[in-house]
Design a protein around this motif. Structure first.
Motif, PDB file in Angstrom:
ATOM      1  N   PRO A 140       0.816  -1.229   0.000  1.00  0.00           N
ATOM      2  CA  PRO A 140       0.000   0.000   0.000  1.00  0.00           C
ATOM      3  C   PRO A 140       0.845   1.271   0.000  1.00  0.00           C
ATOM      4  CG  PRO A 140       0.157  -0.869   2.222  1.00  0.00           C
ATOM      5  CD  PRO A 140       0.861  -1.859   1.332  1.00  0.00           C
ATOM      6  N   TYR A 141       0.245   2.331  -0.510  1.00  0.00           N
ATOM      7  CA  TYR A 141       0.791   3.674  -0.372  1.00  0.00           C
ATOM      8  C   TYR A 141       0.321   4.257   0.959  1.00  0.00           C
ATOM      9  CZ  TYR A 141       2.335   3.719  -5.214  1.00  0.00           C
ATOM     10  OH  TYR A 141       2.985   3.445  -6.399  1.00  0.00           O
ATOM     11  N   ALA A 142       0.893   5.406   1.339  1.00  0.00           N
ATOM     12  CA  ALA A 142       0.537   6.029   2.616  1.00  0.00           C
ATOM     13  C   ALA A 142      -0.958   6.318   2.686  1.00  0.00           C
ATOM     14  CB  ALA A 142       1.340   7.318   2.806  1.00  0.00           C
ATOM     15  N   ASP A 143      -1.544   6.764   1.562  1.00  0.00           N
ATOM     16  CA  ASP A 143      -2.965   7.112   1.569  1.00  0.00           C
ATOM     17  C   ASP A 143      -3.876   5.893   1.500  1.00  0.00           C
ATOM     18  OD1 ASP A 143      -3.123   6.479  -1.315  1.00  0.00           O
ATOM     19  OD2 ASP A 143      -1.969   8.310  -1.549  1.00  0.00           O
ATOM     20  N   GLN A 144      -3.295   4.689   1.495  1.00  0.00           N
ATOM     21  CA  GLN A 144      -4.092   3.461   1.500  1.00  0.00           C
ATOM     22  C   GLN A 144      -3.988   2.728   2.836  1.00  0.00           C
ATOM     23  OE1 GLN A 144      -2.225   1.704  -1.993  1.00  0.00           O
ATOM     24  NE2 GLN A 144      -4.101   1.983  -3.179  1.00  0.00           N
TER      25      GLN A 144
ATOM     26  N   LEU B 283      -0.764  11.542 -10.819  1.00  0.00           N
ATOM     27  CA  LEU B 283      -2.063  11.138 -11.369  1.00  0.00           C
ATOM     28  C   LEU B 283      -2.613   9.936 -10.612  1.00  0.00           C
ATOM     29  CD1 LEU B 283      -3.196  10.972 -15.021  1.00  0.00           C
ATOM     30  CD2 LEU B 283      -3.390   8.915 -13.648  1.00  0.00           C
ATOM     31  N   ARG B 284      -1.743   8.969 -10.324  1.00  0.00           N
ATOM     32  CA  ARG B 284      -2.194   7.790  -9.575  1.00  0.00           C
ATOM     33  C   ARG B 284      -2.576   8.155  -8.149  1.00  0.00           C
ATOM     34  NH1 ARG B 284       2.659   3.900 -11.927  1.00  0.00           N
ATOM     35  NH2 ARG B 284       1.715   3.573 -14.004  1.00  0.00           N
ATOM     36  N   ARG B 285      -1.854   9.116  -7.579  1.00  0.00           N
ATOM     37  CA  ARG B 285      -2.237   9.585  -6.239  1.00  0.00           C
ATOM     38  C   ARG B 285      -3.612  10.230  -6.287  1.00  0.00           C
ATOM     39  NH1 ARG B 285       1.649  13.474  -2.717  1.00  0.00           N
ATOM     40  NH2 ARG B 285       2.620  11.457  -2.239  1.00  0.00           N
TER      41      ARG B 285
ATOM     42  N   VAL C 151      -6.135  20.595  -6.678  1.00  0.00           N
ATOM     43  CA  VAL C 151      -5.011  20.038  -7.433  1.00  0.00           C
ATOM     44  C   VAL C 151      -4.159  19.199  -6.493  1.00  0.00           C
ATOM     45  CG1 VAL C 151      -2.929  20.540  -8.750  1.00  0.00           C
ATOM     46  CG2 VAL C 151      -4.981  21.899  -9.102  1.00  0.00           C
ATOM     47  N   VAL C 152      -3.964  17.949  -6.848  1.00  0.00           N
ATOM     48  CA  VAL C 152      -3.189  17.026  -6.013  1.00  0.00           C
ATOM     49  C   VAL C 152      -1.716  17.148  -6.378  1.00  0.00           C
ATOM     50  CG1 VAL C 152      -2.811  14.614  -5.393  1.00  0.00           C
ATOM     51  CG2 VAL C 152      -5.140  15.452  -5.812  1.00  0.00           C
ATOM     52  N   GLY C 153      -0.911  17.547  -5.416  1.00  0.00           N
ATOM     53  CA  GLY C 153       0.525  17.689  -5.623  1.00  0.00           C
ATOM     54  C   GLY C 153       1.309  16.918  -4.592  1.00  0.00           C
ATOM     55  N   TRP C 154       2.539  17.366  -4.334  1.00  0.00           N
ATOM     56  CA  TRP C 154       3.376  16.703  -3.336  1.00  0.00           C
ATOM     57  C   TRP C 154       3.008  17.168  -1.932  1.00  0.00           C
ATOM     58  CZ3 TRP C 154       5.069  12.768  -5.606  1.00  0.00           C
ATOM     59  CH2 TRP C 154       5.633  12.802  -6.881  1.00  0.00           C
ATOM     60  N   ASN C 155       3.207  16.308  -0.958  1.00  0.00           N
ATOM     61  CA  ASN C 155       2.967  16.653   0.437  1.00  0.00           C
ATOM     62  C   ASN C 155       4.176  17.387   1.009  1.00  0.00           C
ATOM     63  OD1 ASN C 155       0.454  15.399   0.460  1.00  0.00           O
ATOM     64  ND2 ASN C 155       1.350  13.403   0.936  1.00  0.00           N
ATOM     65  N   GLY C 156       4.412  18.576   0.524  1.00  0.00           N
ATOM     66  CA  GLY C 156       5.547  19.351   0.985  1.00  0.00           C
ATOM     67  C   GLY C 156       6.804  19.055   0.192  1.00  0.00           C
TER      68      GLY C 156
END
Length: 572
Positions: free
Chosen positions: A24-28, A316-318, A107-112
């Motif tokens: 999993p990714y962090a958001d999963q 995009l996948r995020r 808009v989904v970007g990087w977390n910092g």
């Protein structure tokens, strides 16, 4: 290691099929806290708390760094959050207009700046491993060109064809990976695909299409599938450098591009070495078997361990995962917004038409012709070596490939000098100028190294005699490596700096033109040296090289003038 596998082609498949349960990714993960600004204000508290049992924390940093939305404030579904005035100069009317720039909170970007999923934030070890993997991918495809050459005598006998016809297997392969890059490389710029699906999918077809060659019953099958394997293997040769640019900062990029380039050059060099003895002992099909083993292992290894590096694809996948998690259909990555304003015809024009338009630029015309010539002479060695080491020094088929090892020794020395040049000459000049240096600075080392081209071919041609020890022409040939390596590094870095907005097009065009030129030379190489003689033939090649050197100097001296007159080039 887990994140490398997760980001690979196989890992992505496992993650998608399992719905994020595995790798999993962090958001999963169950403890993930959804940024409050991504939750629509109309969503009830019950709905928010039911989103995969995720806790919403007001202290969590928003995924879009520029967004400052408090969880206590109402966040409506409208995409308009803030309006900023910006002055824009209208060149057609000669007036300044004030435009309002709309900021999108969804808009989904990087977390910092320290987001660990950003390829530029990967650990040094992960970036070094990825560099090795991309270099190995390039090597496993590039070796396919020259590993065929030890099979040529066997193919001539098995299918009763002439030497020029048998050499077509090399020619078509080299031509195909120039043509293939024009069609397949642009697919890697599509965020919905990214780098890996094109790399791995192309490599899978590459391995699969080796099988008809290995069991071919007629010569036409060999030629057809040699072209197809070169075509589908081309993305690694064209965009491996772009993948490295995804993960390395600009001040380190020249060093790692050098490593990747050595992997590319090592393929054609090692091919005759490992293909000669099997072809001599077991027939012409065995070099093809070896290519299947090498590329097959590369396919399995890279499918498991080559992570995706393309930033728009990762984001995009995020965005897709966050849309599913929050139920907010307005969450999008920047690439999805950009894609909405780009048509398929625009992408086709940039991929297939723009390279030919740019090829008419004087700087690019010289780059294409000069690198095409240098590359073509490199492939002439595969025709010259049998004439020298088999006919004059009486090496057998296996032994005739061993002189190519001289290129490896000179390559190691050349790369070492190149790194020292970058560290002690280029880097201080960049630092002194604050990074604002003219692209022509990159041409200096190529111009100096161009003297190796005529020196090498003259030494090889005029010392290839029975009265002179075979090590002398080996050394002469090995001197070619500094010329081709440093010229490629110099000119390719120059054209990408000079045309930054069209880098993909100028590189694709250069790949096509140099491959087309180089593919022709092996067809007449044997007759060329037989009819003119090794010495006079080499003198002719050296003469052409000498004639091109003043043009190279003029480009170095007046390149800034050409860029100022071009509507495509960076003029400062």
């Amino acid at each position: 290691m887990k994140d490398i596998i997760r980001d690979s082609t196989v890992g992505q498949l496992i993650n998608r099929v399992s719905g994020g349960k595995y790798l999993p990714y962090a958001d999963q993960r169950p403890d993930y806290r959804v940024p409050a600004c991504f939750i629509p204000s109309s969503t009830s508290q019950t709905q928010i708390s039911s989103v995969n049992d995720k806790e919403i924390s007001s202290s969590t940093k928003a995924t879009t760094p520029a967004t400052d939305v408090s969880p206590h404030k109402s966040v409506s579904l409208t995409r308009i959050n803030t309006l900023v005035e910006k002055s824009v100069h209208d060149h057609e009317k000669g007036e300044v207009k004030i435009e309002k720039v709309v900021h999108d909170p969804y808009v989904v970007g990087w977390n910092g700046d320290d987001d660990p999923e950003n390829p530029r934030n990967w650990s040094f070890g992960k970036r070094a491993f990825t560099t090795f993997s991309i270099s190995f991918l390039t090597f496993s495809v590039y070796i396919g060109s020259a590993i065929y050459t030890p099979a040529i005598p066997g193919i001539m006998e098995a299918f009763d064809v002439s030497l020029p016809k048998a050499t077509l297997g090399l020619t078509l392969y080299v031509l195909a990976y120039g043509v293939g890059a024009m069609f397949l490389s642009p697919l890697q710029e599509l965020p919905v695909l990214g780098r890996n699906p094109v790399y791995i999918g192309g490599l899978f077809i590459f391995v699969l299409f080796q099988l008809p060659i290995a069991i071919a019953k007629n010569f036409s099958t060999v030629l057809a599938f040699r072209f197809l394997t070169g075509f589908f293997g081309s993305p690694a040769l064209a965009t491996g450098g772009a993948s490295l640019g995804d993960i390395w900062p600009i001040h380190q990029l020249a060093y790692v591009i050098g490593i990747w380039a050595l992997g590319a050059v090592a393929g054609p060099i090692v091919g005759p070495v490992i293909g000669g003895f099997p072809a001599q002992a077991n027939g012409w099909r065995w070099p093809i078997y070896e290519l299947i083993w090498i590329s097959g292992f590369a396919l399995v290894f890279l499918a498991l361990f080559l992570p995706e590096t393309y930033e728009p694809t990762i984001l995009l996948r995020r965005a897709e995962r966050l849309r599913k998690l929050t139920g907010n259909p307005h969450l999008r990555s920047q690439s999805e917004i950009d894609e909405a304003s780009t048509t398929a015809s625009d992408r086709l024009y940039e991929a297939l038409v723009r390279p030919f338009i740019l090829a008419a630029e004087p700087a690019l015309l010289f780059a294409n012709v000069y690198l095409g010539f240098v590359y073509a002479v490199f492939y002439l060695w595969f025709e010259a070596f049998p004439l020298v080491f088999t006919d004059i020094y009486h090496f057998n088929l296996g032994e005739s490939g061993l002189p190519f090892l001289g290129f490896i020794i000179s390559g190691i020395i050349t790369y070492t000098v190149y790194c020292l040049y970058q560290k002690y000459h280029i880097a201080p000049r960049y630092a002194k100028a604050g990074g604002a240096v003219a692209p022509e600075i990159r041409l200096e080392i190529g111009l100096m190294a161009s003297i190796f081209i005529p020196t090498s071919v003259l030494m090889f041609g005029f010392t290839s005699k029975a009265s002179i020890h075979w090590i002398v022409p080996v050394i002469g040939a090995a001197l070619y490596l500094p010329g081709i390596f440093l010229n490629f590094q110099s000119i390719l870095m120059y054209i990408t700096m000079a045309y930054p907005n069209h880098a993909a097009s100028v590189l694709a065009g250069n790949d096509l033109f140099r491959s087309a030129i180089a593919s022709v030379f092996p067809l007449f190489g044997h007759a060329f040296f037989k009819n003119l003689g090794l010495g006079p033939g080499s003198a002719l090649l050296a003469g052409i090289s000498f004639l091109l050197m003043p043009v190279f100097f003029l480009l170095y001296k007046f390149g800034h003038v050409l860029r100022a007159r071009s509507k495509f080039a960076h003029s400062t």
